[in-house]
Design a protein around this motif. Sequence first.
Motif, PDB file in Angstrom:
ATOM      1  N   PRO A 274      -3.735  -0.514  19.355  1.00 27.40           N
ATOM      2  CA  PRO A 274      -3.573  -0.014  17.990  1.00 27.40           C
ATOM      3  C   PRO A 274      -3.440  -1.176  17.019  1.00 27.40           C
ATOM      4  O   PRO A 274      -2.735  -2.146  17.282  1.00 27.40           O
ATOM      5  N   ARG A 275      -4.153  -1.084  15.915  1.00 30.29           N
ATOM      6  CA  ARG A 275      -4.127  -2.207  14.989  1.00 30.29           C
ATOM      7  C   ARG A 275      -2.755  -2.339  14.347  1.00 30.29           C
ATOM      8  O   ARG A 275      -2.020  -1.371  14.182  1.00 30.29           O
ATOM      9  N   GLU A 276      -2.443  -3.545  13.986  1.00 29.95           N
ATOM     10  CA  GLU A 276      -1.148  -3.824  13.380  1.00 29.95           C
ATOM     11  C   GLU A 276      -1.114  -3.284  11.959  1.00 29.95           C
ATOM     12  O   GLU A 276      -2.079  -3.433  11.196  1.00 29.95           O
ATOM     13  N   LEU A 277      -0.013  -2.646  11.598  1.00 34.76           N
ATOM     14  CA  LEU A 277       0.106  -2.033  10.283  1.00 34.76           C
ATOM     15  C   LEU A 277       0.545  -3.038   9.237  1.00 34.76           C
ATOM     16  O   LEU A 277       1.283  -3.981   9.520  1.00 34.76           O
ATOM     17  N   GLY A 278       0.094  -2.792   8.027  1.00 35.81           N
ATOM     18  CA  GLY A 278       0.522  -3.605   6.912  1.00 35.81           C
ATOM     19  C   GLY A 278       1.857  -3.117   6.371  1.00 35.81           C
ATOM     20  O   GLY A 278       2.357  -2.052   6.763  1.00 35.81           O
ATOM     21  N   ARG A 280       2.629  -1.719   3.650  1.00 33.14           N
ATOM     22  CA  ARG A 280       2.576  -0.483   2.885  1.00 33.14           C
ATOM     23  C   ARG A 280       1.860   0.631   3.630  1.00 33.14           C
ATOM     24  O   ARG A 280       1.344   1.574   3.033  1.00 33.14           O
ATOM     25  N   GLU A 281       1.843   0.541   4.952  1.00 30.89           N
ATOM     26  CA  GLU A 281       1.185   1.545   5.777  1.00 30.89           C
ATOM     27  C   GLU A 281       2.197   2.165   6.736  1.00 30.89           C
ATOM     28  O   GLU A 281       3.232   1.573   7.028  1.00 30.89           O
ATOM     29  N   GLU A 282       1.894   3.350   7.192  1.00 30.30           N
ATOM     30  CA  GLU A 282       2.703   3.994   8.231  1.00 30.30           C
ATOM     31  C   GLU A 282       1.789   4.738   9.178  1.00 30.30           C
ATOM     32  O   GLU A 282       0.718   5.208   8.804  1.00 30.30           O
ATOM     33  N   ARG A 283       2.200   4.824  10.420  1.00 32.45           N
ATOM     34  CA  ARG A 283       1.421   5.505  11.448  1.00 32.45           C
ATOM     35  C   ARG A 283       2.103   6.824  11.788  1.00 32.45           C
ATOM     36  O   ARG A 283       3.296   6.863  12.098  1.00 32.45           O
ATOM     37  N   VAL A 284       1.361   7.919  11.739  1.00 28.49           N
ATOM     38  CA  VAL A 284       1.878   9.252  12.046  1.00 28.49           C
ATOM     39  C   VAL A 284       0.982   9.871  13.110  1.00 28.49           C
ATOM     40  O   VAL A 284      -0.242   9.895  12.953  1.00 28.49           O
ATOM     41  N   ARG A 285       1.575  10.370  14.153  1.00 32.03           N
ATOM     42  CA  ARG A 285       0.798  10.978  15.231  1.00 32.03           C
ATOM     43  C   ARG A 285       0.159  12.272  14.760  1.00 32.03           C
ATOM     44  O   ARG A 285       0.802  13.100  14.114  1.00 32.03           O
ATOM     45  N   MET A 286      -1.130  12.427  15.076  1.00 36.85           N
ATOM     46  CA  MET A 286      -1.815  13.664  14.718  1.00 36.85           C
ATOM     47  C   MET A 286      -1.200  14.829  15.483  1.00 36.85           C
ATOM     48  O   MET A 286      -0.904  14.728  16.671  1.00 36.85           O
TER      49      MET A 286
END
Length: 510
Positions: A274-278, A280-286
Amino acid sequence: MTDIKIPNVGESVSEVTIAQWFKQPGDAVKKDEALVELETDKAAQELVSPEDGVLEEILVAEGDNATIGTVIAKLGKGNAAAASSKTEAPAEKAVAAETAAQTSGGSAMNIDVPNVGESVSEVTVASWMKKPGDAVKKDEAIVELETDKAAQELVAPETGVMGDILVAEGEVAAVGQTICTLLAGASGGAIAPSTGSAGDEGGGVGVVASVNEPTAIASKDPMPSASRIIKENNLDARSIAGTGKDGRITKGDALSAKANPAPAAKAPTAPSAPRELGPREERVRMSRLRQTIARRLKEAQNTAAMLTTYNEVDMTNIMDMRSQYKELFIKKHGVKLGFMSFFVKACVQALKDVPAVNAEIDGTDIIYKNYYDISIAVGTPKGLVVPVLRDCDERSLGGIEKGISELGAKARDGQLSMDDMMGGTFTISNGGVYGSLMSSPILNPPQVGILGMHKIEKRAVVIDDQIVIRPMMYLALSYDHRIVDGKEAVTFLVRVKECLEDPERLLLDL
């Protein structure tokens, strides 16, 4: 001796594949303990033991097929408890037993995943509304369960205190599996997570209120039947997304990959991390529902020979009719007279005239449907759902409006059942409510037609050689060109246009 048979696992399913035996001959088995994993083209599910005993004989090996009703194993009488050192009870049952043994002030009961619909073998635990130790009232929602098509709440069968949570949020549970315990009759605060053993200073015997940690991501090992299909067709297992338990590749996944083979990779590549988040980003599981929407829409594009034809309709007469009769309609039917009822009636009339649009493909056969169950696309905060309005040819405009209103309310409240979502013959999607002027809707398999409605916009049109301003709407019909010819698609859309521009046709069945 008890025969272990293949149960009825869903409509139109005549055989299953033995994916994996969890027990071997001579093993002790407890009631409700998983014996074997069964696999169909669409899903995998566990078959549990009907009683305590000892597995005497396995009659169908892993990877072999068995028809519904076939005896696949023999269960003999025996003392499962005496052999517990050889066969442990499932973790869920063990924790539940510990809860019951250590708790006073209430009787422990297991909360199992109910049967949530035909052909549905597992659910995803979307969110827990109660945590261990919380007081719970009878019929109060304790957890939200999510399937491929809908979400629904599971309520407490009795008043008491929430015990152990056995399946964490985001994890999958099979129908019939215990996902938590409830201490019926206990009062709030009777349970607290244990902070130490009975010998610890100040730490009496408490109930361990634990939530199972999510299991590590398993390898994508194909199930036996899937392995055979992959090998026979030289498929790349690494390119197949597994939908089985723990991400395993099922027979259905392999068949789908066979029908839609992925391009061969130029060279083996390691799975991308998984790419590294910036910042101002967030990862949410579908959600499970969103994953299914994505998969089904892509499958529709890959499988069907999808084509779209367009037309436009003058909404003047329908708008005048609504204005003239809106008050009387509300008084008589208790709902507002909307546009959708006219479109449903017009589509039913067109489906009668062009039956190929109301059919579906089954292998090399075409199934023509002599009933008109219209799926109505509804947007909800959790994603698009498509509940079905039954027998629209037998409903009046008032009956259609009432039915749509009821389905819309259930969709907004998350109360749609599996029966509400299954069996539609044709779909109507109204992108106009969001301001869409023109779009090409995607088919809702196995249906072969979907009508897209759009916003009403005043435009200059020529009528009787005069330029006039009329409320116009673009219509789009996407269809499966494999069984619907272009002439039939255009005829269908023209019939819808005629019925809407001249509503008397609907009343006279013309």
